[in-house]
Design a protein around this motif. Structure first.
Motif, PDB file in Angstrom:
ATOM      1  N   LEU A   1       0.845  -1.188   0.000  1.00 14.41           N
ATOM      2  CA  LEU A   1       0.000   0.000   0.000  1.00 14.41           C
ATOM      3  C   LEU A   1       0.883   1.242   0.000  1.00 14.41           C
ATOM      4  N   SER A   2       0.429   2.260  -0.698  1.00 14.57           N
ATOM      5  CA  SER A   2       1.172   3.521  -0.705  1.00 14.57           C
ATOM      6  C   SER A   2       0.646   4.486   0.343  1.00 14.57           C
ATOM      7  N   GLY A   3      -0.480   4.142   0.959  1.00 15.12           N
ATOM      8  CA  GLY A   3      -1.065   4.999   1.984  1.00 15.12           C
ATOM      9  C   GLY A   3      -1.803   4.181   3.013  1.00 15.12           C
ATOM     10  N   LEU A   4      -2.370   4.864   3.999  1.00 14.96           N
ATOM     11  CA  LEU A   4      -3.026   4.193   5.119  1.00 14.96           C
ATOM     12  C   LEU A   4      -4.516   4.049   4.876  1.00 14.96           C
ATOM     13  N   SER A   5      -4.884   3.459   3.746  1.00 15.25           N
ATOM     14  CA  SER A   5      -6.294   3.227   3.431  1.00 15.25           C
ATOM     15  C   SER A   5      -6.403   2.110   2.408  1.00 15.25           C
ATOM     16  N   SER A   6      -7.567   1.469   2.396  1.00 17.56           N
ATOM     17  CA  SER A   6      -7.789   0.379   1.458  1.00 17.56           C
ATOM     18  C   SER A   6      -9.275   0.037   1.412  1.00 17.56           C
ATOM     19  N   GLU A   7      -9.667  -0.593   0.343  1.00 18.39           N
ATOM     20  CA  GLU A   7     -10.999  -1.197   0.262  1.00 18.39           C
ATOM     21  C   GLU A   7     -10.914  -2.608   0.823  1.00 18.39           C
ATOM     22  N   ILE A   8     -12.011  -3.072   1.402  1.00 14.80           N
ATOM     23  CA  ILE A   8     -12.102  -4.448   1.878  1.00 14.80           C
ATOM     24  C   ILE A   8     -13.408  -5.028   1.352  1.00 14.80           C
ATOM     25  N   ALA A   9     -13.295  -6.058   0.547  1.00  8.46           N
ATOM     26  CA  ALA A   9     -14.460  -6.638  -0.116  1.00  8.46           C
ATOM     27  C   ALA A   9     -15.305  -7.430   0.877  1.00  8.46           C
ATOM     28  N   ALA A  10     -16.468  -7.847   0.439  1.00 13.69           N
ATOM     29  CA  ALA A  10     -17.351  -8.661   1.265  1.00 13.69           C
ATOM     30  C   ALA A  10     -16.661  -9.964   1.660  1.00 13.69           C
ATOM     31  N   TYR A  11     -16.915 -10.425   2.871  1.00 15.97           N
ATOM     32  CA  TYR A  11     -16.377 -11.684   3.397  1.00 15.97           C
ATOM     33  C   TYR A  11     -14.862 -11.783   3.188  1.00 15.97           C
ATOM     34  N   THR A  12     -14.171 -10.731   3.581  1.00 16.62           N
ATOM     35  CA  THR A  12     -12.722 -10.655   3.376  1.00 16.62           C
ATOM     36  C   THR A  12     -12.006 -10.445   4.707  1.00 16.62           C
ATOM     37  N   THR A  13     -10.868 -11.120   4.841  1.00 16.53           N
ATOM     38  CA  THR A  13      -9.979 -10.952   5.987  1.00 16.53           C
ATOM     39  C   THR A  13      -8.700 -10.281   5.512  1.00 16.53           C
ATOM     40  N   GLN A  14      -8.237  -9.267   6.253  1.00 13.35           N
ATOM     41  CA  GLN A  14      -7.014  -8.562   5.892  1.00 13.35           C
ATOM     42  C   GLN A  14      -6.080  -8.471   7.090  1.00 13.35           C
ATOM     43  N   LEU A  15      -4.780  -8.508   6.806  1.00 10.21           N
ATOM     44  CA  LEU A  15      -3.756  -8.205   7.807  1.00 10.21           C
ATOM     45  C   LEU A  15      -2.864  -7.125   7.223  1.00 10.21           C
ATOM     46  N   VAL A  16      -2.835  -5.988   7.897  1.00 11.41           N
ATOM     47  CA  VAL A  16      -2.025  -4.848   7.461  1.00 11.41           C
ATOM     48  C   VAL A  16      -0.807  -4.771   8.368  1.00 11.41           C
ATOM     49  N   THR A  17       0.378  -4.715   7.772  1.00  7.14           N
ATOM     50  CA  THR A  17       1.624  -4.653   8.535  1.00  7.14           C
ATOM     51  C   THR A  17       2.366  -3.377   8.194  1.00  7.14           C
ATOM     52  N   LEU A  18       2.652  -2.583   9.224  1.00  4.29           N
ATOM     53  CA  LEU A  18       3.431  -1.355   9.078  1.00  4.29           C
ATOM     54  C   LEU A  18       4.814  -1.623   9.656  1.00  4.29           C
ATOM     55  N   LYS A  19       5.805  -1.697   8.788  1.00  2.00           N
ATOM     56  CA  LYS A  19       7.155  -2.038   9.203  1.00  2.00           C
ATOM     57  C   LYS A  19       8.038  -0.802   9.160  1.00  2.00           C
ATOM     58  N   PRO A  20       8.648  -0.436  10.295  1.00  2.00           N
ATOM     59  CA  PRO A  20       9.543   0.728  10.287  1.00  2.00           C
ATOM     60  C   PRO A  20      10.667   0.540   9.279  1.00  2.00           C
ATOM     61  N   ALA A  21      10.996   1.602   8.591  1.00  2.47           N
ATOM     62  CA  ALA A  21      12.021   1.513   7.552  1.00  2.47           C
ATOM     63  C   ALA A  21      13.370   1.117   8.113  1.00  2.47           C
ATOM     64  N   SER A  22      13.597   1.358   9.418  1.00  2.00           N
ATOM     65  CA  SER A  22      14.907   1.088  10.003  1.00  2.00           C
ATOM     66  C   SER A  22      15.075  -0.336  10.502  1.00  2.00           C
ATOM     67  N   THR A  23      13.990  -1.134  10.471  1.00  2.00           N
ATOM     68  CA  THR A  23      14.062  -2.481  11.031  1.00  2.00           C
ATOM     69  C   THR A  23      15.000  -3.362  10.226  1.00  2.00           C
ATOM     70  N   LEU A  24      15.884  -4.041  10.899  1.00  2.00           N
ATOM     71  CA  LEU A  24      16.801  -4.977  10.254  1.00  2.00           C
ATOM     72  C   LEU A  24      16.204  -6.368  10.300  1.00  2.00           C
ATOM     73  N   SER A  25      16.045  -7.003   9.155  1.00  2.00           N
ATOM     74  CA  SER A  25      15.516  -8.360   9.109  1.00  2.00           C
ATOM     75  C   SER A  25      16.625  -9.368   9.355  1.00  2.00           C
ATOM     76  N   LEU A  26      16.434 -10.224  10.352  1.00  2.00           N
ATOM     77  CA  LEU A  26      17.431 -11.249  10.648  1.00  2.00           C
ATOM     78  C   LEU A  26      17.433 -12.342   9.596  1.00  2.00           C
ATOM     79  N   ASN A  27      16.424 -12.384   8.759  1.00  2.00           N
ATOM     80  CA  ASN A  27      16.333 -13.435   7.748  1.00  2.00           C
ATOM     81  C   ASN A  27      16.950 -13.025   6.416  1.00  2.00           C
ATOM     82  N   GLN A  28      17.430 -11.785   6.329  1.00  2.00           N
ATOM     83  CA  GLN A  28      18.030 -11.321   5.087  1.00  2.00           C
ATOM     84  C   GLN A  28      19.538 -11.220   5.275  1.00  2.00           C
ATOM     85  N   ALA A  29      20.230 -12.280   4.905  1.00  2.00           N
ATOM     86  CA  ALA A  29      21.686 -12.321   5.063  1.00  2.00           C
ATOM     87  C   ALA A  29      22.331 -11.592   3.887  1.00  2.00           C
TER      88      ALA A  29
END
Length: 750
Positions: free
Chosen positions: A456-484
């Motif tokens: 997403l480019s912003g903090l909004s979205s459509e959600i269709a009928a009978y839909t489940t969503q998970l929105v994740t906001l990840k700080p730009a500074s977070t270091l991923s331990l899984n990215q070697a």
């Protein structure tokens, strides 16, 4: 209102279908088995349709109750039903299942099969048949799932209890068997549930007879196993939905109160297509418990799912194979979190037959996930963001939302639209927020055959009928331990060899890398399990790397295959290896610290206190180098082992002794090696830790201070073992604890 009958009728139907077999083709593709996500490169997923209602989400402060890992299921991962069904261990792990209730295996885990003759001698091992049950139980434990032991019978093995005294004694022996640390390499049990739906067809006889059986069993089990949580009885949905069921629940709790019966948890069931029934049931039972003085008793929903019940206008038998089920159950899961339910076990994990695709499983019999199985994956991700954050929904839409964040500032919002109409949402962050985020949207919609992922480019979205969503906001500074990234992380470096085992470490390089101080992480796991990329302290690695530390995370030999002192020998060898290779890794050999949690906390404490004279150096190599460190962070580590092991037999698999006063336990206790030349210590301890009691850290701190060693003790409020929230948000927060660790190392290593 009549009692629920559809589940029982369906059970009979499935029995015939299993016997009939299945001609359906099995799915061999890993993608089909796991519902692998389809990644959409980029999508704003926003709507310009004026006729679609919009929900305004506003994030607020943290709430006292945490987001809990309500990620249990009934049955599995071993096959049930059709003999051709596969083991679903891998699928359960992929979905994020953490707990398996031992109900409705249709025989192996039933008391009527384990202790078939009620008049047999409960003290005689020959009175029991654990052959089939051990295979089922082993699959649960080996898969890494917590067993939630139900004492009682499946629907097809219900019998009347004719010898109550013997049944109670047999229950003690069954619990002892399934909690034997030698047999299972650990003591796996935490919860013991007495019975299942005694207000339905699972009890034969007057209810007063059941009340007496429950009371006797609960008292006897609590006396024999004071550290286990004992409860039940797994009431039917009628216990909340029907007047006669409510009367039963009230009578049950009144009897327990009158007879001073210990009740660590109260369990109940709901099957409904109305997501509001689930939190409303939790409120109802919480009120009954509090009214009867059981204010500290946990609330468990040990069976729940959607329902096919024409009597309640729930007439669509295919609901469980559609995205509608995933969103209904997600909305219910959100409600359970809001009501602070402690344990949840969906009924059930695996279907018994491919001939019954509308059965209760979150997986088809061949291991393919149903839409609710995909939703379970989103719940699992949500549960890792355990700090429960207030979210206000200011609109007339029927959206359900849950917000949480991790200790590193990552925010997740779980959203469910259980209606037949599309909606949209807009998110407002707190005014003080200044962090830049990358935003990911995962959703289950339409046919519900996959998790769709977009950005997403912003903090909004459509959600269709009978839909489940998970929105994740990840700080730009977070270091991923899984990215070697190239040049940043060296994976699986062999640091020493012991017993022909190549011991591995991961090395995280800072920028710049010249003459960097070292922070070594040692994972926990009861000295019997765990890995260098997990455990309570792995979350601290990005912060320390960002502060300029060369961070090292080590694996070490584990019990029961390797006994103590193998573990501390390996940890000491890791320090010697680093000193010997200081030039190669651009590290400062005179500025080395270590931190670890639980068993890892014990090992780093021993590393800091026991010098070469203790005899723990081992033969792994680099004997010309010192294993001493200059700073130690002990997170809830055992430090006085004789005082820790209330059941001395539990020490056998690690320390080769069941004598709590043995020399090896004394030698393995860091408190016995404290001397004035020890390095400074920071000790972090949960005040509500029931695994490593706070007295362990307090006594260790007192000894350090009395000896003249610089030490700081932080008792973390509302924190259990591993800093898990207990009764409210922890204080200091996990993010603040990470900062404390960094500040402590900065003080003594820079």
């Amino acid at each position: 209102m009549k009692k629920r009958t559809s589940k029982l009728l369906s059970l009979v139907m499935v029995g015939f279908l299993i016997l009939a077999g299945s001609a359906s083709a099995r799915m061999d593709s890993a993608d089909a088995l796991f519902g692998v996500s389809t990644h959409i490169e980029s999508s704003d997923a926003q709507t310009d349709h004026a006729d679609i209602p919009t929900a305004n989400f506003t994030l607020g402060p943290d709430l006292p109750n945490p987001i809990r890992p309500l990620l249990g299921v009934n049955d599995g991962p071993a096959p049930t039903g059709d003999a051709r069904n596969p083991d679903l261990t891998q699928q359960y792990q992929q979905a994020g299942v953490t707990l398996v209730r031992t109900h409705d295996f249709y025989g192996p885990m039933d008391m009527s099969q384990i202790f078939p003759n009620q008049d047999a001698d409960p003290s005689n091992p020959a009175s029991y048949n654990f052959t089939a049950s051990d295979s089922i139980f082993s699959a649960i434990v080996k898969g890494g799932f917590e067993p939630y032991l139900r004492l009682g019978d499946s629907w097809n093995n219900v019998r009347r209890i004719t010898n109550r005294a013997n049944w109670v004694k047999a229950a003690v022996e069954v619990v002892r068997h399934f909690n034997d640390p030698v047999r299972w390499s650990k003591s796996p049990l935490h919860y013991i549930e007495i019975w299942n739906e005694p207000d339905g067809r699972f009890w034969v006889g007057p209810r007063e007879e059941f009340f007496a059986l429950f009371a006797d069993t609960a008292k006897t089990l609590k006396a024999a196993f004071p550290n286990l949580k004992i409860g039940g009885p797994g009431l039917t949905p009628a216990g909340f939905l029907a007047p006669q069921g409510q009367a039963y629940a009230k009578a049950f709790l009144s009897y327990m109160k009158t007879n001073n019966v210990p009740l660590d948890f109260f369990s109940w069931h709901v099957y409904s297509n109305d997501p509001n029934d689930f939190p409303n049931a939790a409120k109802f039972y919480r009120g009954l418990l509090d009214a009867n003085g059981y204010t500290a008793t946990e609330s468990h929903i040990s069976e729940w799912n959607t329902e096919y019940n024409p009597e309640r206008n729930m007439t669509d038998p295919t609901v469980r194979t559609s995205a509608r089920a995933s969103v209904l159950m997600t909305a219910a899961w959100i409600g359970l979190q809001e009501q602070n339910v402690t344990v949840s076990a969906v009924y059930r994990g695996n279907d018994p037959s491919l001939n019954a695709p509308t059965w209760y499983g979150i997986f088809y019999a061949d291991g393919r996930p149903k839409p609710v199985g995909l939703a379970f994956q989103l719940w699992s991700q949500m549960a890792t963001h355990s700090s429960h954050q207030q979210i206000t929904v200011s609109s007339a839409t029927e959206l359900h939302a849950l917000a949480g964040h991790s200790s590193l500032g990552e925010i997740t919002i779980l959203i469910a639209n259980p209606t037949e109409k599309s909606s949209s949402w807009q998110l407002a962050l707190p005014p003080s927020t200044s962090t830049n985020y990358s935003i990911t949207l995962q959703q289950i919609t339409g046919a519900g055959t996959e998790i769709q992922t977009s950005t997403l480019s912003g903090l909004s979205s459509e959600i269709a009928a009978y839909t489940t969503q998970l929105v994740t906001l990840k700080p730009a500074s977070t270091l991923s331990l899984n990215q070697a990234q190239s040049g940043l992380i060296d994976r699986d470096v062999t640091y020493c060899t012991a017993d022909n085992v190549a011991l591995k470490m991961d090395i995280y390089h800072p920028t710049p890398t010249s003459n960097a101080p070292v922070a070594m992480y040692v994972h926990g796991g009861g000295w019997t399990s765990g890995d260098k990329r997990g455990g309570a302290g792995a979350i601290d690695i990005p912060e320390l790397v960002a502060r300029g530390y060369l961070v090292v995370s080590v694996n070490y030999r584990l019990a029961p295959q390797y006994k103590f002192p193998a573990m501390i020998e390996d940890v000491k060898c890791a320090i010697r290896f680093l000193r010997a290779n200081a030039a190669k890794y651009n590290l400062n050999p005179n500025k080395m610290g270590a931190w670890g949690g639980s068993a890892g906390g014990h090992l780093v404490s021993l590393l800091g206190t026991a010098d070469a004279s203790a005899g723990f150096e081992g033969n792994g190599g680099y004997a010309d180098q010192s294993s001493r460190v200059q700073a130690v962070v002990d997170m809830f580590g055992p430090t006085d082992l004789p005082a820790l092991f209330k059941n001395p037999a539990s020490a056998q698999q690690v320390f080769r002794t069941s004598d709590k006063n043995s020399e090896i336990l004394q030698r393995a206790s860091p408190v016995n090696w404290v001397s004035k030349d020890d390095p400074p210590f920071l000790i972090l301890q949960g005040e509500k830790d029931d695994v490593v009691p706070p007295s362990q850290s307090q006594g260790f701190y007192d000894k350090l201070i009395a000896t003249g060693v610089p030490a700081t003790l932080v008792m973390v409020k509302n924190a259990g073992h591993g800093f898990a929230p207990v009764g409210g948000s922890i204080s200091p927060t996990r993010q603040e604890l990470t900062k404390m660790i960094g500040d402590f190392f900065d003080k003594y290593l820079k």
